[in-house]
Each structure stands twice: as C-alpha cells, then as structure tokens.
Design an enzyme around this catalytic site. Structure first.
Site, short mmCIF file in Angstrom:
data_model
loop_
_atom_site.label_atom_id
_atom_site.label_comp_id
_atom_site.label_asym_id
_atom_site.label_seq_id
_atom_site.Cartn_x
_atom_site.Cartn_y
_atom_site.Cartn_z
N GLY A 125 1.37 -1.12 0.39
CA GLY A 125 -0.11 0.22 -0.15
C GLY A 125 0.69 1.12 -0.42
O GLY A 125 2.02 1.14 -0.54
N ASN A 126 0.59 2.75 0.66
CA ASN A 126 1.13 3.37 0.21
C ASN A 126 -0.26 4.57 1.50
O ASN A 126 -0.71 3.86 2.24
CB ASN A 126 1.25 4.29 -1.71
CG ASN A 126 -0.35 4.85 -1.56
OD1 ASN A 126 -1.11 5.52 -0.79
ND2 ASN A 126 -0.87 3.95 -2.51
N ARG A 127 0.87 6.12 1.70
CA ARG A 127 0.42 6.05 2.59
C ARG A 127 -0.56 7.87 2.73
O ARG A 127 -1.48 8.01 3.59
CB ARG A 127 1.60 7.57 3.37
CG ARG A 127 2.76 6.92 3.47
CD ARG A 127 4.10 7.53 4.27
NE ARG A 127 3.58 8.81 4.28
CZ ARG A 127 4.30 9.96 4.18
NH1 ARG A 127 5.38 10.00 3.05
NH2 ARG A 127 3.85 11.06 4.88
#
Ligand code: PMT
Length: 405
Positions: free
Chosen positions: A212-214
C-alpha cells in the site's frame, strides 16, 4: 490565521457531549485576534456553562432570547458577524436551520445572519446517516453553508463510526476558508458530473498483508466536498480510508488498483470531469496466497506485475475528444515541475496537479498542501501552502475555467 484578526465571529454551541471542545475553539479564535460572540442553546448549557465562554472571550455569552430585548440581540449578533460557526451542530439544530425555524437565540441569530456560515455536525452514526439529516445537510450546502466533518471515530457511550466532531483546529481552518470565500459558495459547477478518485489502493499479498502507500484520502475527499458545495454531481471512488464521504456525494469503495480501474472505466461515459487524486499502486503481487504466509517457511519472494494505468488509459481512450476533462496528480520528490510536465504529456491529461511529497507540510496524510497546476496549454500556476479544502477550491477554479473554454 491572520485572516481572523479583527473579525467578528459568532460561535454557536448546541447540545451534544462534544460541546466542551467549543471552549478550545473560542480560545483559538480569540488567540488569532477575533472578537467572539458565543450563543449557546439550552441543551448546550447542560454540557458547558456560559461562564467558560465569557472568561475565554471577554464578552457576554448568551442563551436566552428574552434578555436584553431593547438591544434586539436576536438579530444584532447575526447582523454584526463576519462569519458564524456552529460547533457542535446537532441533528436538531441542522434540521431547524434547514427549515428556517427560529425558536431560540441561536436560530433567530442565524436567520438574521448574512455572513458565511460553517457547521460542524456531531451526532451518533445512525442520526448522521438518517435520510432526514442527509437531506437537511444537502439543503444547507445548497444555500452555501460550509459543512466541516464529521469525522469517523470514537463517539459517546463506546460507539464508533461517522459522526464525531472535527477537532477544534480543523473547525477554525474552515472558518478561515469561509471568510476567504467571502460569502456563500459559488455554484459555478452546477450540474457538472465530476468523478474523483481518492486514497491509496491495497494490493493483497495474502489474506492479512498488502502492498500500500501513505495516501489518507484527504486531498480527494476535499475535492469531492468542495465540488459538491459548488453544485457538481460528485462520484467519489475511494480506496480504504476512515474518512466520511461528504453528504450528497455518491461513494464507491474499492480496494485494489484493478477495482478502481473498473469503477472509473465503467463510468467514463457518465461524467464530464475525472480528477485522479488517488495514489494508485503501480504494481501488484502476481498472485495472492490464499492462506497467511508463515514466517517459519522463510522470507517469501514476491513477484510483481504491472497494474493498469487508469489515467493513461483514460487519456488514450479519449484521444482528441475534449470530454471527459482529465485532471491528474503527480506525487514527486525531485525536479517536480519537469516530472509533472512529462506526466501531463505521457498520460494525456488536461491539467496536472504536482505536489512535492518530500515536504512535511504537503502531500500525503497532512491537512495542508502546496501544489503547482500545469495546464496542457503550457501555462502554470503555483498555489502556496493552504488547507486541502482551499487547494481543492483553486484546482476546481482551473477545472471551471477549462469547462467554460
Ligand atoms: O490522500 P492524501 O493523504 O491527502 O495525499 C494526497 C496525495 C499526495 C495522494 C495526492 O495529492 C496525490 O499526489 N495523488 C497522486 C499520487 C500518485 O499516485 O501520483 P503518481 O505520480 O504515482 O501518479 C500520477 C497520476 O496517475 C495520478 O493522477 C494517479 O492517480 C494516476 N495513476 C497512477 C498509477 C496508476 N496505475 N493509475 C493511475 O491512474
């Protein structure tokens, strides 16, 4: 915050347990140089007293409509205000405002107010999601009222979900935004069908792990909120996030890049504008394990394959047509302008919003951003540090200008 100095703010407090937080709002407003007139409902008075506000603001705080009648307090406070904030706004107060009722000092004051009005709803999830409340919020929004929140989080009595009052600093930011817009929201996007993507995607490795990412979704949700307040019919395609969709927005929840691709591509013919604020994973594991990978089995090696590029495919599919208008984002850390120009051309967008995600006050997760808007006609516009709501407003100004040709 400088915008608050010398202004007169009407702080309305209605009866919910979160009313205690209004004392912090009063303190922030006074600290920023505003003169604050506080009006409490009788319900609010059960949770917090007038003395607290009088001490913090140095001015009378009022509850009763029948006091000081000769000064016409019931209209004078509303007329004098530069901006009004109702914090917290209960379902009952929202309903009274939507219906134009005036049966106490707060509602008579608001009916006499011609200034921008901000409401910060707080209530249990069922009440927030009730059709009557959604309708009332839509009515208020249609009148130019700025609705801030609610958040998704812990509520009274151990409940949790959408309905939690936004924090005091977020409400004060909304007051500043309302002052800057200096009046009811424009309806310049009336009838425009706008699709926004928000948040990050999750690419599953096994039933419990993902790549995933932020991205928090804040930038995309701010775009949805501001576009809806300006009259657009908004579809929000959202990756996993705890944010609550603005009232009146059609929300479609997705998890993976492929699901986001399907949700967007399936609606291309139904929209006039697509804004791609989501941080879409470029790669996904080539396969997903059906049971949890055991660490005793050693460090797994994960093969990655490319995800479809939604924006690039939208650009290619549209070709030389001018609809839907395509707005991309670029999250960059180095040579941001050149990288943004390359992406604008490569993905076939009309506008590209570049944010420097290396800065601590911009990009992922934070409430503020600083962007550069690149237009395919070669023009550029730098937008200095501002709340994501304000940045969304400027991006939508550029969208509106392009739609008008
Ligand atoms: O959500 P927040 O915490 O508020 O943070 C906001 C943000 C930083 C995520 C947002 O402002 C932002 O920059 N979004 C785009 C992030 C990104 O994925 O940038 P990119 O440079 O990797 O992609 C460029 C564009 O192509 C984007 O519009 C992206 O949505 C799109 N894209 C990318 C990959 C892919 N497979 N499909 C796409 O459509």
């Amino acid at each position: 915050m400088e915008r608050l100095a010398g202004t007169r703010v009407l702080l309305g407090v209605s009866g919910g347990i979160a009313a205690y937080k209004a004392a912090l709002v009063a303190r922030l407003l006074v600290g920023a140089g505003a003169t604050v007139d506080t009006v409490l409902t009788r319900g609010a008075e059960r949770f917090i007293g007038v003395t607290t506000f009088e001490g913090l603001t140095g001015r009378p705080a009022r509850v009763e409509v029948w006091e000081d009648v000769a000064s016409e307090t019931h209209v004078a406070l509303g007329r004098a205000a530069d901006v009004a904030l109702i914090y917290p706004a209960t379902a009952h107060v929202l309903a009274k405002l939507a219906g134009g009722l005036a049966d106490d000092l707060l509602t008579t004051t608001l009916l006499a107010a011609t200034c921008p009005v901000v409401v910060a709803p707080a209530m249990h999830t069922e009440m927030w999601q009730h059709a009557a409340t959604r309708h009332n919020v839509e009515v208020l929004r249609g009148r130019g009222v700025l609705v801030v929140g609610p958040d998704d989080g812990v509520l009274m009595g151990g409940d949790s979900g959408p309905g939690r009052l936004v924090e005091p600093d977020v409400a004060v930011d909304a007051v500043v935004a309302a002052l800057m817009s200096a009046g009811p929201a424009e309806r310049d996007l009336d009838g425009v069908r706008l699709l926004v993507t928000a948040g990050g995607t999750r690419e599953p490795i096994d039933p419990v792990r993902f790549l995933g990412n932020r991205s928090s979704g804040k930038m995309g949700f701010a775009l949805a909120e501001v576009a809806a307040s300006r009259g657009a019919k908004v579809t929000l395609v959202a990756g996993p996030t705890h944010l609550t969709a603005p009232a009146g927005v059609d929300r479609i929840d997705v998890v993976t890049a492929q699901e986001m691709y399907d949700a967007v591509m399936g609606r291309v013919d139904e929209v006039d504008v697509i804004v791609k604020a989501a941080a879409v994973a470029d790669f996904r594991p080539s396969s997903t394990a059906t049971s949890k990978l055991k660490k005793d089995a050693g460090v797994p090696s994960i093969d990655l394959v490319r995800n479809p590029d939604i924006l690039a495919d939208l650009g290619a599919q549209r070709g030389d047509a001018d609809r839907p208008l395509l707005v991309g984002f670029a999250a960059e850390t180095d040579e941001v302008e050149q990288a943004g120009r390359d992406k604008l051309a490569r993905k076939g967008a009309d506008l590209l919003v570049v944010n420097d995600v290396g800065a601590s006050d911009a990009g992922f997760e934070v409430d503020t951003n600083r962007v550069l808007i690149l237009d395919r006609d070669g023009t550029r516009s730098e937008v200095p540090l501002a709340t994501k709501g304000e940045i969304a407003g400027t991006i939508l100004d550029a969208v509106g200008a392009r739609l008008r040709g």
